[in-house]
Design a protein around this motif. Structure first.
Motif, short mmCIF file in Angstrom:
data_model
loop_
_atom_site.label_atom_id
_atom_site.label_comp_id
_atom_site.label_asym_id
_atom_site.label_seq_id
_atom_site.Cartn_x
_atom_site.Cartn_y
_atom_site.Cartn_z
N PHE A 2 4.30 24.26 113.15
CA PHE A 2 3.91 24.25 111.73
C PHE A 2 2.40 24.20 111.60
O PHE A 2 1.71 23.68 112.48
CB PHE A 2 4.50 23.02 111.03
CG PHE A 2 5.98 23.11 110.76
CD1 PHE A 2 6.45 23.24 109.46
CD2 PHE A 2 6.90 23.04 111.79
CE1 PHE A 2 7.82 23.31 109.20
CE2 PHE A 2 8.26 23.11 111.55
CZ PHE A 2 8.72 23.25 110.25
N GLU A 3 1.90 24.73 110.49
CA GLU A 3 0.47 24.68 110.19
C GLU A 3 0.27 23.97 108.87
O GLU A 3 1.08 24.14 107.94
CB GLU A 3 -0.11 26.09 110.10
CG GLU A 3 -0.09 26.80 111.43
CD GLU A 3 -0.74 28.19 111.36
OE1 GLU A 3 -1.05 28.66 110.24
OE2 GLU A 3 -0.92 28.79 112.44
N LEU A 4 -0.81 23.20 108.77
CA LEU A 4 -1.14 22.51 107.53
C LEU A 4 -1.48 23.57 106.48
O LEU A 4 -2.31 24.43 106.71
CB LEU A 4 -2.32 21.56 107.76
CG LEU A 4 -2.66 20.62 106.63
CD1 LEU A 4 -1.48 19.75 106.21
CD2 LEU A 4 -3.83 19.73 107.05
N LEU A 5 -0.80 23.50 105.34
CA LEU A 5 -1.01 24.48 104.28
C LEU A 5 -2.10 24.00 103.32
O LEU A 5 -2.24 22.80 103.09
CB LEU A 5 0.29 24.72 103.49
CG LEU A 5 1.49 25.21 104.31
CD1 LEU A 5 2.70 25.40 103.40
CD2 LEU A 5 1.16 26.50 105.05
N ASP A 6 -2.84 24.96 102.78
CA ASP A 6 -3.91 24.63 101.84
C ASP A 6 -3.33 24.55 100.43
O ASP A 6 -3.51 25.45 99.62
CB ASP A 6 -5.01 25.70 101.93
CG ASP A 6 -6.22 25.34 101.08
OD1 ASP A 6 -6.35 24.15 100.70
OD2 ASP A 6 -7.02 26.24 100.79
N VAL A 7 -2.57 23.48 100.20
CA VAL A 7 -1.96 23.26 98.89
C VAL A 7 -2.25 21.82 98.47
O VAL A 7 -2.57 20.98 99.32
CB VAL A 7 -0.43 23.51 98.92
CG1 VAL A 7 -0.12 24.96 99.26
CG2 VAL A 7 0.28 22.58 99.90
N PRO A 8 -2.18 21.53 97.16
CA PRO A 8 -2.48 20.17 96.72
C PRO A 8 -1.54 19.13 97.35
O PRO A 8 -0.38 19.45 97.65
CB PRO A 8 -2.27 20.22 95.21
CG PRO A 8 -2.36 21.67 94.85
CD PRO A 8 -1.88 22.43 96.05
N LEU A 9 -2.07 17.92 97.52
CA LEU A 9 -1.25 16.82 98.02
C LEU A 9 -0.15 16.51 97.00
O LEU A 9 -0.36 16.67 95.80
CB LEU A 9 -2.09 15.56 98.22
CG LEU A 9 -3.14 15.62 99.35
CD1 LEU A 9 -4.00 14.36 99.30
CD2 LEU A 9 -2.47 15.75 100.70
N ILE A 10 0.98 16.07 97.51
CA ILE A 10 2.07 15.61 96.65
C ILE A 10 1.94 14.10 96.59
O ILE A 10 2.04 13.43 97.62
CB ILE A 10 3.44 16.01 97.24
CG1 ILE A 10 3.53 17.53 97.38
CG2 ILE A 10 4.58 15.46 96.38
CD1 ILE A 10 4.63 17.98 98.32
N THR A 11 1.69 13.57 95.41
CA THR A 11 1.47 12.13 95.30
C THR A 11 2.62 11.49 94.53
O THR A 11 3.29 12.14 93.73
CB THR A 11 0.14 11.81 94.58
OG1 THR A 11 0.15 12.44 93.31
CG2 THR A 11 -1.04 12.31 95.40
N GLY A 12 2.84 10.24 94.81
CA GLY A 12 3.89 9.50 94.14
C GLY A 12 3.93 8.08 94.64
O GLY A 12 2.97 7.59 95.26
N GLU A 13 5.03 7.42 94.36
CA GLU A 13 5.21 6.04 94.81
C GLU A 13 6.64 5.89 95.29
O GLU A 13 7.57 6.42 94.68
CB GLU A 13 4.93 5.08 93.66
CG GLU A 13 4.85 3.64 94.13
CD GLU A 13 4.39 2.70 93.02
OE1 GLU A 13 5.16 1.79 92.68
OE2 GLU A 13 3.26 2.90 92.51
N GLU A 14 6.81 5.21 96.42
CA GLU A 14 8.13 4.97 96.99
C GLU A 14 8.15 3.53 97.47
O GLU A 14 7.24 3.09 98.17
CB GLU A 14 8.35 5.92 98.18
CG GLU A 14 9.72 5.85 98.80
CD GLU A 14 10.77 6.64 98.05
OE1 GLU A 14 11.85 6.09 97.82
OE2 GLU A 14 10.50 7.80 97.70
N LYS A 15 9.18 2.79 97.05
CA LYS A 15 9.31 1.39 97.47
C LYS A 15 8.05 0.60 97.15
O LYS A 15 7.60 -0.24 97.94
CB LYS A 15 9.61 1.29 98.97
CG LYS A 15 10.87 1.99 99.42
CD LYS A 15 11.02 1.89 100.93
CE LYS A 15 12.14 2.77 101.43
NZ LYS A 15 12.13 2.94 102.87
N GLY A 16 7.44 0.88 96.00
CA GLY A 16 6.26 0.12 95.56
C GLY A 16 4.98 0.48 96.28
O GLY A 16 3.96 -0.19 96.11
#
Length: 180
Positions: free
Chosen positions: A153-167
């Motif tokens: 796999f290669e790191l894609l130049d796309v925005p980070l996916i942000t969120g919250e999980e388990k606080g």
């Protein structure tokens, strides 16, 4: 491009790279806490923690629901179709075909995740017609980033996916693998 609603087969067993990826069964319930009840897995994955017998039953039931809905496949990682050593997941999402994995702490360092991801990516390309599969990983998760790179796999130049999980807030990088 195939329809997202198309269903998955009722039973799946994929062999390759010295592994057999197979459906979870009720016989696996006793082994699941040993694989998933661990601080690493609690921290880096959405898998419930602590992970005991009730969580194992709920995960098996959920795996069957997701399969029936045509949303996701959760398979046990084994070397011979026997004892589960971890899990690999394929999820159909609007943004693409996402893979994920968790390997039990006692079974790490054997390349299980890399091999399981390659086998499941092959299934996505050959059987589902995916053009690309992705892994969504936290940059700080060095072990998972190493798995992604080793699996091609290669790191894609796309925005980070942000969120919250388990606080806990997270920011996921997207790694991609194109159809060969």
């Amino acid at each position: 491009m195939g329809s997202v609603a198309s269903s998955f087969p009722e039973r799946i067993e994929l062999a390759g790279e010295g592994l057999v990826l197979r459906d979870w069964t009720t016989e696996d319930l006793a082994a699941m806490p040993e694989l998933f009840d661990h601080p690493d897995i609690a921290y880096w994955t959405p898998i419930v923690s602590p992970f005991g017998a009730a969580a194992a039953r709920a995960r098996l039931d959920r795996a069957r629901e997701l399969r029936a809905e045509g949303t996701a496949i959760l398979l046990a990682i084994t070397v011979d179709g026997g004892a589960p050593l971890g899990e690999v997941m394929l999820r159909r999402a609007p943004e693409g075909t996402e893979l994920g994995y968790a390997v039990g702490p006692a079974h790490r360092g054997q390349g299980l995740a890399v091999r399981a991801v390659r086998v499941l990516a092959g299934y996505a390309f050959d059987e589902l017609g995916a053009e690309q599969v992705v892994l969504e990983l936290e940059a700080e998760n060095a072990a998972s980033a190493a798995v992604a790179a080793k699996a091609g796999f290669e790191l894609l130049d796309v925005p980070l996916i942000t969120g919250e999980e388990k606080g806990r807030p997270f920011a996921l990088q997207t790694w991609g693998l194109r159809r060969p």
